[in-house]
Design an enzyme around this catalytic site. Sequence first.
Site, PDB file in Angstrom:
ATOM      1  N   GLN A   1      33.452 -18.165  30.224  1.00 20.76           N
ATOM      2  CA  GLN A   1      32.837 -17.556  28.891  1.00 20.76           C
ATOM      3  C   GLN A   1      33.834 -17.223  27.868  1.00 20.76           C
ATOM      4  OE1 GLN A   1      29.655 -16.604  29.404  1.00 20.76           O
ATOM      5  NE2 GLN A   1      29.631 -15.713  27.248  1.00 20.76           N
TER       6      GLN A   1
ATOM      7  N   ASP B   1      28.519 -26.504  30.149  1.00 19.57           N
ATOM      8  CA  ASP B   1      28.306 -25.644  28.748  1.00 19.57           C
ATOM      9  C   ASP B   1      28.062 -26.959  27.522  1.00 19.57           C
ATOM     10  OD1 ASP B   1      28.165 -23.160  28.413  1.00 19.57           O
ATOM     11  OD2 ASP B   1      30.143 -22.439  28.960  1.00 19.57           O
TER      12      ASP B   1
ATOM     13  N   LYS C   1      24.176 -14.444  33.791  1.00 19.05           N
ATOM     14  CA  LYS C   1      24.141 -15.992  34.144  1.00 19.05           C
ATOM     15  C   LYS C   1      24.076 -15.938  35.839  1.00 19.05           C
ATOM     16  CE  LYS C   1      26.336 -17.452  30.070  1.00 19.05           C
ATOM     17  NZ  LYS C   1      27.332 -18.076  29.360  1.00 19.05           N
TER      18      LYS C   1
END
Length: 282
Positions: A97, A119, A53
């Site tokens: 995460q 997200d 990422k």
Amino acid sequence: MFKLIEGKAIAQSIRAEIREKVAAFKAETGNEIGLAVVLVGENPASQIYVRNKIKACEEVGIKSYAYYLPEAVTQNGLEELLSSLAQNDEIQGILVQLPLPTHLSDKALKLIPDGKDVDGFSENNIGRLCLNLPATVACTPYGVMKMLEYEHIEIRGKNAVVVGRSNIVGKPMAMLLMNADATVTVCHSKTKNLKEQCLKADILVSAIGKPKFITSDMIKEGATVIDVGMNRDENGKLCGDVDFERVKEKCSYITPVPGGVGPMTITMLMYNTYLAALRSKN
Ligand code: GUN
């Protein structure tokens, strides 16, 4: 004959477009676009995802802020970080995460404002997606939709079967396909007649995390098969949920693992971050 959906190549072409949009944003506003990436602990798979990422941020010109918290961080410690990132004007997107270590609660994610939830995991973003309202869409299912679009695969009126009902893939995937006028079936570990359900699928999306679980006898001739799984086989080699070598012979379209859905997920994260920056400007 099947066609391979090359997620890696599609992702590269979308990343080039995002790079241009980010550069234009910076030229127009004089500001950077900032993405905070929070990793708790040392889960090896999560470490790889986070590294990729951050690399993708560099590729498209987004400034990444990485926060590596020790496994032993308290709920309070994590929440304090998220509260300060929520208020930081240099940061337009925040991602934590997952999975978090078991002693921490996902409730911490509620501290991420909807506008910075790149997200697409917040209650509002998921709720808005269900209502078919503009929302930040979870990156993996969003990436799958982009792949289908790139290959001009028709969704309207098709039978779509989603195997897996997770909050971050299966559920939003089913909503997106439904919003695109597919007839959607969601299967999961308690589904009784999985093979019969899968055999109805014009579009099959598997997101269960079981190596080579989807076998060729479960596939309708000419189906499109999207493999979200990221597993290790008996030899430790990366593989998907789908028994690729046998299943491909029955498909019209199929995604490989690696090089399929994975690169698309991270690309859509970059796109969601760009969109978050645009919104915060307006
Ligand atoms: N863990 C597995 N997939 C994802 C994802 O898309 N986002 C985050 N934050 N964590 C994940």
